[in-house]
Design an enzyme around this catalytic site. Structure first.
Site, PDB file in Angstrom:
ATOM      1  N   LYS A  12       0.839  -1.204   0.000  1.00 51.78           N
ATOM      2  CA  LYS A  12       0.000   0.000   0.000  1.00 51.78           C
ATOM      3  C   LYS A  12       0.880   1.263   0.000  1.00 51.78           C
ATOM      4  O   LYS A  12       2.065   1.194   0.353  1.00 51.78           O
ATOM      5  CB  LYS A  12      -0.912  -0.015   1.229  1.00 51.78           C
ATOM      6  CG  LYS A  12      -0.150  -0.122   2.542  1.00 51.78           C
ATOM      7  CD  LYS A  12      -1.068  -0.403   3.721  1.00 51.78           C
ATOM      8  CE  LYS A  12      -0.270  -0.501   5.010  1.00 51.78           C
ATOM      9  NZ  LYS A  12      -1.110  -0.788   6.170  1.00 51.78           N
ATOM     10  N   TYR A 242      15.270  30.943   6.533  1.00 53.52           N
ATOM     11  CA  TYR A 242      14.088  31.681   7.011  1.00 53.52           C
ATOM     12  C   TYR A 242      14.167  31.849   8.518  1.00 53.52           C
ATOM     13  O   TYR A 242      14.532  30.930   9.244  1.00 53.52           O
ATOM     14  CB  TYR A 242      12.812  30.928   6.625  1.00 53.52           C
ATOM     15  CG  TYR A 242      12.541  30.944   5.141  1.00 53.52           C
ATOM     16  CD1 TYR A 242      12.149  32.125   4.501  1.00 53.52           C
ATOM     17  CD2 TYR A 242      12.679  29.790   4.379  1.00 53.52           C
ATOM     18  CE1 TYR A 242      11.895  32.143   3.137  1.00 53.52           C
ATOM     19  CE2 TYR A 242      12.427  29.795   3.012  1.00 53.52           C
ATOM     20  CZ  TYR A 242      12.034  30.978   2.398  1.00 53.52           C
ATOM     21  OH  TYR A 242      11.797  30.985   1.061  1.00 53.52           O
TER      22      TYR A 242
HETATM   23  C1  LIG Z   1      -0.268  -1.670   6.937  1.00 47.26           C
HETATM   24  C2  LIG Z   1      -0.820  -2.942   7.410  1.00 47.26           C
HETATM   25  C3  LIG Z   1       0.009  -4.033   7.701  1.00 47.26           C
HETATM   26  C4  LIG Z   1       1.521  -3.943   7.701  1.00 47.26           C
HETATM   27  O1  LIG Z   1       1.952  -3.396   8.921  1.00 47.26           O
HETATM   28  P1  LIG Z   1       3.541  -3.209   9.218  1.00 47.26           P
HETATM   29  O2  LIG Z   1       3.551  -2.691  10.600  1.00 47.26           O
HETATM   30  O3  LIG Z   1       4.039  -2.229   8.218  1.00 47.26           O
HETATM   31  O4  LIG Z   1       4.169  -4.539   9.068  1.00 47.26           O
HETATM   32  C5  LIG Z   1      -0.590  -5.242   8.003  1.00 47.26           C
HETATM   33  N1  LIG Z   1      -1.934  -5.359   8.061  1.00 47.26           N
HETATM   34  C6  LIG Z   1      -2.764  -4.321   7.833  1.00 47.26           C
HETATM   35  C7  LIG Z   1      -4.231  -4.519   7.917  1.00 47.26           C
HETATM   36  C8  LIG Z   1      -2.244  -3.085   7.516  1.00 47.26           C
HETATM   37  O5  LIG Z   1      -3.068  -2.053   7.302  1.00 47.26           O
END
Ligand SMILES: *Cc1c(COP(=O)(O)O)cnc(C)c1O
Length: 354
Positions: A12, A242
């Site tokens: 993702k 800045y």
């Molecule tokens: C993002 C996510 C993961 C992965 O989590 P990590 O901590 O990056 O390993 C696993 N399961 C779900 C449902 C997620 O949203």
């Protein structure tokens, strides 16, 4: 991962900002069961890239996205019966598409999504009743809320999840076949080892970020680098950036780096963070700008325009860890990675070049 656990790499948010196309290319040789995304659009993107493996959309989706999900052959994760209705309706509207599969999320404490663990006897039979030839229930999972820091919470959520599974009439009784039970993210997998279930959903560990304090550190796989674009000798009193929050105390040498908060480097690194140049740690001075960051190179010889500075990663014996930057800026490695901007080219290298 435990013996025989199926792998669902989470890709993702553009594979946590690294670039999903190359990430799946790199991970595909591990023969994962499928890929995890958060939105229907991300799933569609993977299909456009030619992905044929299952794609799990782990987050709830808006009501208007179900048809697109069915057309792209995505496996949705459902959190209520309304979602099941919408999916059934969408499946009926696309009768020529392949069978529609879904997983059920069980809320054992994360709160943001999932059927409530406590009311399983109300929703469980309803979900089982809808399972059929066209609409197939192929998995069940929960998500851990504190696996990064709290072992006891993992055990507790796992027990709660198992009690729910016992109450459910799983298609095929959860036996062999293709029904997938999963709960572990990276931290959960590292804590549960062999006990993690049929499948695991790692994210951050694949991308070189720490899953939690005290948990095994993964091999770093990414660096953030920028070129020196200008070097200057400045007299005492010269102000910088800045707000002029830094002023040269003596005659100093400054290097301007071609990277700023517009590239996703946290602005809070101003007057706090470091860069590596020629294998040495140098401080970031003044406020960071959108496009440039200035470091003090008074202690270094021979640095000039075109040299490569490392903002995250290794240079010689020195290293700036992703999680060091996260800690300095009050966030987590995940946010740094997913915040890296589109202006930064992602350059993929083989192990021996990196
Ligand atoms: C993002 C996510 C993961 C992965 O989590 P990590 O901590 O990056 O390993 C696993 N399961 C779900 C449902 C997620 O949203």
């Amino acid at each position: 991962m435990g013996s025989g656990a199926a792998l669902i790499p989470m890709v993702k948010a553009d594979a946590y900002g690294l670039g999903v196309e190359r990430a799946i290319e790199a991970l595909d040789p591990l023969d994962p069961w499928g890929w995890g995304v958060a939105t229907v659009e991300e799933g569609e993107e993977l299909r456009r890239l030619g992905v044929e493996r299952p794609i799990l959309v782990v987050a709830p989706i808006p009501p208007g996205s179900y048809d697109d999900a069915v057309r792209a052959g995505l496996t949705l994760c459902l959190s209520d019966l309304e979602a099941l209705d919408r999916l059934a309706e969408a499946a009926a509207r696309w009768p020529t598409m392949a069978d529609v599969t879904f997983h059920v999320e069980v809320d054992t404490g994360i709160g943001r999504a999932g059927f409530a663990a406590g009311t399983v006897d109300a929703w469980g039979p309803e979900v089982a009743r809808r399972h059929g030839r066209r609409l197939r229930w192929t998995g069940c999972f929960t998500h851990l809320h504190s696996a990064d820091v709290d072992e006891a919470s993992v055990v507790e959520q796992k027990q709660r999840f198992e009690r729910v599974l016992e109450r459910l009439e799983l298609p095929g009784n959860g036996g062999p076949g293709d029904f997938l039970v999963h709960l572990a993210n990276s931290a959960g997998a590292l804590r549960l080892g062999e006990r993690l279930g049929r499948a695991v959903r790692p994210g951050i560990h694949l991308y070189g970020g720490r899953s939690g304090p005290g948990l095994p550190r993964p091999e770093p796989v990414m660096s953030v680098r920028a070129r020196v674009v200008l070097c200057r000798e400045v007299p005492p009193g010269t102000t910088l950036g800045y707000g002029a929050t830094y002023r040269a105390r003596t005659a100093e040498r400054w290097a301007t780096l071609g990277i700023g908060y517009g590239d996703g480097l946290p602005r809070a690194l101003g007057n706090v963070g470091h860069a590596l140049l020629a294998g040495e740690r140098v401080p970031i001075m003044g406020r960071m700008s959108m496009d440039v960051t200035v470091v003090n190179i008074s202690e270094l010889d021979g640095v000039g325009p075109g040299d490569v500075a490392t903002l995250v990663g290794r240079d010689g014996m020195e290293e700036i860890e992703l999680d060091e930057v996260a800690e300095q800026t009050g966030t987590i490695g995940y946010e740094i990675l997913t915040g890296l901007g589109r202006r930064l080219p992602r350059i993929w290298m083989d192990d021996d070049e990196a």
